[in-house]
Design a protein around this motif. Sequence first.
Motif, PDB file in Angstrom:
ATOM      1  N   LEU A  86       0.836  -1.204   0.000  1.00  0.00           N
ATOM      2  CA  LEU A  86       0.000   0.000   0.000  1.00  0.00           C
ATOM      3  C   LEU A  86       0.877   1.264   0.000  1.00  0.00           C
ATOM      4  CD1 LEU A  86      -2.818   1.287   0.431  1.00  0.00           C
ATOM      5  CD2 LEU A  86      -2.470   0.960   2.875  1.00  0.00           C
ATOM      6  N   TYR A  87       1.909   1.263   0.829  1.00  0.00           N
ATOM      7  CA  TYR A  87       2.784   2.446   0.892  1.00  0.00           C
ATOM      8  C   TYR A  87       3.491   2.650  -0.452  1.00  0.00           C
ATOM      9  CZ  TYR A  87       2.051   1.232   5.810  1.00  0.00           C
ATOM     10  OH  TYR A  87       1.481   0.889   7.004  1.00  0.00           O
ATOM     11  N   HIS A  88       3.831   1.553  -1.116  1.00  0.00           N
ATOM     12  CA  HIS A  88       4.486   1.677  -2.419  1.00  0.00           C
ATOM     13  C   HIS A  88       3.533   2.234  -3.474  1.00  0.00           C
ATOM     14  CE1 HIS A  88       7.707  -0.825  -0.598  1.00  0.00           C
ATOM     15  NE2 HIS A  88       8.414   0.049  -1.272  1.00  0.00           N
ATOM     16  N   VAL A  89       2.274   1.866  -3.382  1.00  0.00           N
ATOM     17  CA  VAL A  89       1.274   2.420  -4.314  1.00  0.00           C
ATOM     18  C   VAL A  89       1.181   3.944  -4.116  1.00  0.00           C
ATOM     19  CG1 VAL A  89      -1.208   2.489  -4.849  1.00  0.00           C
ATOM     20  CG2 VAL A  89      -0.055   0.287  -4.527  1.00  0.00           C
ATOM     21  N   VAL A  90       1.182   4.356  -2.861  1.00  0.00           N
ATOM     22  CA  VAL A  90       1.078   5.794  -2.579  1.00  0.00           C
ATOM     23  C   VAL A  90       2.332   6.527  -3.065  1.00  0.00           C
ATOM     24  CG1 VAL A  90       0.888   7.510  -0.726  1.00  0.00           C
ATOM     25  CG2 VAL A  90      -0.509   5.444  -0.653  1.00  0.00           C
ATOM     26  N   LEU A  91       3.496   5.900  -2.886  1.00  0.00           N
ATOM     27  CA  LEU A  91       4.749   6.513  -3.373  1.00  0.00           C
ATOM     28  C   LEU A  91       4.695   6.710  -4.884  1.00  0.00           C
ATOM     29  CD1 LEU A  91       7.606   4.705  -1.429  1.00  0.00           C
ATOM     30  CD2 LEU A  91       7.103   7.159  -1.432  1.00  0.00           C
ATOM     31  N   GLU A  92       4.176   5.708  -5.551  1.00  0.00           N
ATOM     32  CA  GLU A  92       4.033   5.739  -7.008  1.00  0.00           C
ATOM     33  C   GLU A  92       3.118   6.901  -7.424  1.00  0.00           C
ATOM     34  OE1 GLU A  92       5.290   2.996  -8.883  1.00  0.00           O
ATOM     35  OE2 GLU A  92       4.672   4.034 -10.725  1.00  0.00           O
ATOM     36  N   GLN A  93       2.025   7.022  -6.682  1.00  0.00           N
ATOM     37  CA  GLN A  93       1.049   8.089  -6.963  1.00  0.00           C
ATOM     38  C   GLN A  93       1.701   9.472  -6.795  1.00  0.00           C
ATOM     39  OE1 GLN A  93      -2.360   7.489  -4.376  1.00  0.00           O
ATOM     40  NE2 GLN A  93      -2.794   9.699  -4.414  1.00  0.00           N
ATOM     41  N   LEU A  94       2.475   9.631  -5.735  1.00  0.00           N
ATOM     42  CA  LEU A  94       3.145  10.920  -5.493  1.00  0.00           C
ATOM     43  C   LEU A  94       4.179  11.187  -6.589  1.00  0.00           C
ATOM     44  CD1 LEU A  94       3.638  10.577  -1.628  1.00  0.00           C
ATOM     45  CD2 LEU A  94       2.203  12.289  -2.766  1.00  0.00           C
ATOM     46  N   GLN A  95       4.845  10.124  -7.017  1.00  0.00           N
ATOM     47  CA  GLN A  95       5.851  10.260  -8.079  1.00  0.00           C
ATOM     48  C   GLN A  95       5.180  10.735  -9.373  1.00  0.00           C
ATOM     49  OE1 GLN A  95       7.986   6.629  -8.912  1.00  0.00           O
ATOM     50  NE2 GLN A  95       8.933   7.457 -10.741  1.00  0.00           N
ATOM     51  N   GLN A  96       4.032  10.109  -9.682  1.00  0.00           N
ATOM     52  CA  GLN A  96       3.324  10.483 -10.915  1.00  0.00           C
ATOM     53  C   GLN A  96       2.835  11.922 -10.871  1.00  0.00           C
ATOM     54  OE1 GLN A  96       0.577   7.267 -11.501  1.00  0.00           O
ATOM     55  NE2 GLN A  96       2.267   5.988 -12.249  1.00  0.00           N
ATOM     56  N   GLN A  97       2.558  12.409  -9.672  1.00  0.00           N
ATOM     57  CA  GLN A  97       2.107  13.800  -9.529  1.00  0.00           C
ATOM     58  C   GLN A  97       3.291  14.768  -9.525  1.00  0.00           C
ATOM     59  OE1 GLN A  97      -0.512  12.425  -6.026  1.00  0.00           O
ATOM     60  NE2 GLN A  97      -1.302  14.439  -6.550  1.00  0.00           N
ATOM     61  N   GLY A  98       4.501  14.233  -9.630  1.00  0.00           N
ATOM     62  CA  GLY A  98       5.702  15.083  -9.645  1.00  0.00           C
ATOM     63  C   GLY A  98       6.018  15.697  -8.297  1.00  0.00           C
ATOM     64  N   LEU A  99       5.560  15.042  -7.214  1.00  0.00           N
ATOM     65  CA  LEU A  99       5.751  15.627  -5.883  1.00  0.00           C
ATOM     66  C   LEU A  99       6.980  15.077  -5.166  1.00  0.00           C
ATOM     67  CD1 LEU A  99       2.022  15.583  -4.683  1.00  0.00           C
ATOM     68  CD2 LEU A  99       3.318  17.499  -5.615  1.00  0.00           C
ATOM     69  N   THR A 100       7.620  14.071  -5.781  1.00  0.00           N
ATOM     70  CA  THR A 100       8.782  13.456  -5.126  1.00  0.00           C
ATOM     71  C   THR A 100       9.962  13.392  -6.094  1.00  0.00           C
ATOM     72  OG1 THR A 100       7.993  11.293  -5.845  1.00  0.00           O
ATOM     73  CG2 THR A 100       7.437  11.946  -3.611  1.00  0.00           C
ATOM     74  N   TYR A 101      11.128  13.096  -5.570  1.00  0.00           N
ATOM     75  CA  TYR A 101      12.291  12.819  -6.416  1.00  0.00           C
ATOM     76  C   TYR A 101      13.230  11.860  -5.691  1.00  0.00           C
ATOM     77  CZ  TYR A 101      14.597  16.466  -3.606  1.00  0.00           C
ATOM     78  OH  TYR A 101      15.095  17.204  -2.584  1.00  0.00           O
ATOM     79  N   ALA A 102      14.091  11.246  -6.485  1.00  0.00           N
ATOM     80  CA  ALA A 102      15.048  10.306  -5.913  1.00  0.00           C
ATOM     81  C   ALA A 102      16.283  11.069  -5.448  1.00  0.00           C
ATOM     82  CB  ALA A 102      15.422   9.265  -6.957  1.00  0.00           C
ATOM     83  N   CYS A 103      16.867  10.587  -4.364  1.00  0.00           N
ATOM     84  CA  CYS A 103      17.995  11.302  -3.748  1.00  0.00           C
ATOM     85  C   CYS A 103      19.088  10.300  -3.385  1.00  0.00           C
ATOM     86  CB  CYS A 103      17.482  12.010  -2.496  1.00  0.00           C
ATOM     87  SG  CYS A 103      18.781  12.614  -1.405  1.00  0.00           S
ATOM     88  N   GLN A 104      20.308  10.629  -3.779  1.00  0.00           N
ATOM     89  CA  GLN A 104      21.414   9.703  -3.509  1.00  0.00           C
ATOM     90  C   GLN A 104      22.315  10.172  -2.363  1.00  0.00           C
ATOM     91  OE1 GLN A 104      23.630   9.630  -7.179  1.00  0.00           O
ATOM     92  NE2 GLN A 104      24.178  11.786  -7.056  1.00  0.00           N
ATOM     93  N   CYS A 105      21.924  11.250  -1.702  1.00  0.00           N
ATOM     94  CA  CYS A 105      22.776  11.769  -0.622  1.00  0.00           C
ATOM     95  C   CYS A 105      22.847  10.752   0.516  1.00  0.00           C
ATOM     96  CB  CYS A 105      22.195  13.065  -0.061  1.00  0.00           C
ATOM     97  SG  CYS A 105      22.189  14.383  -1.283  1.00  0.00           S
TER      98      CYS A 105
END
Length: 292
Positions: A86-105
Amino acid sequence: MVNTSSTYVGRFAPSPTGPLHFGSLITAVASYCDAKAHAGQWLVRIEDTDIPRIFPGSEQHILSCIDAFEFEPDAEIIFQRDRLDLYHVVLEQLQQQGLTYACQCTRKMLGSNHIYAGTCRNLGLDFENNAIRLIVHDQLISFVDILQGPQSSNLYNDLGDFVLKRRDGIINYQLAVVVDDAMQGITHVVRGADLLDNTARQIYLGQCLKSPQLHYMHLPLAMNAQGQKLSKQNLAQALDLKHASTDLQHALQALGQAPVELDRPARMLTQAIAQWDHHLIPHGLTITGTYK
Ligand code: GLU
């Protein structure tokens, strides 16, 4: 008894990072009595996404305490480890909305800087093997805490874009708590004041997910003789199931409530609910006393 026809769904959401202690009991009792005094429901959720921090046996101790203190959850207890999809589905949804990004720090790269500078925001990194951060804006998040009064925070200035999923794949507490509060229909969050400064993050994430706004009541923290909050790190004593009734009496006393006769826990809780008055809870961030 507080009389209200509005819906109230509260919860107790311990993390099994150590056995429950007196501070946890205060949260359990206050969340239970406040929900029941509003003719509401009280749910229990075990927050066990942070696998490396799970302390062996503490989950069983939490469940045994719920039984021994005779709390009656209004639904089956849920475990966050069963809800990772479920949490992964929500992460996916936020990603599709352009609200998140990947970070390598890495932690090392960030050093002691607690405000994330947005280093990876425009790098377009791969979401697979990196941390995932939520973009925040230069705006004030405000709410009125039932006990602590008006609060506000600008996440951009105070914190920066924050992590929802760690590089090692662990779902961050902030994401799991907001998703579950929304999915479980929680309306009121009653918890320790050590979580007060997480609330703006959770309100903001809730807004991103179009979740309803919650009511918050942050309880003062019981401190030990050294003036530290009770925690596993500070060697707080595990609740002893044999002393449930006296511990309950002490917890209600710490919460400033009218005295309750010593009896079996269920009866004591019934009496505590009948006379529950959150206005009597000591104001402030800590309860003075020497708790163990
Ligand atoms: N799981 C958190 C803790 O045990 C509490 C979460 C919450 O009440 O929002 O500290």
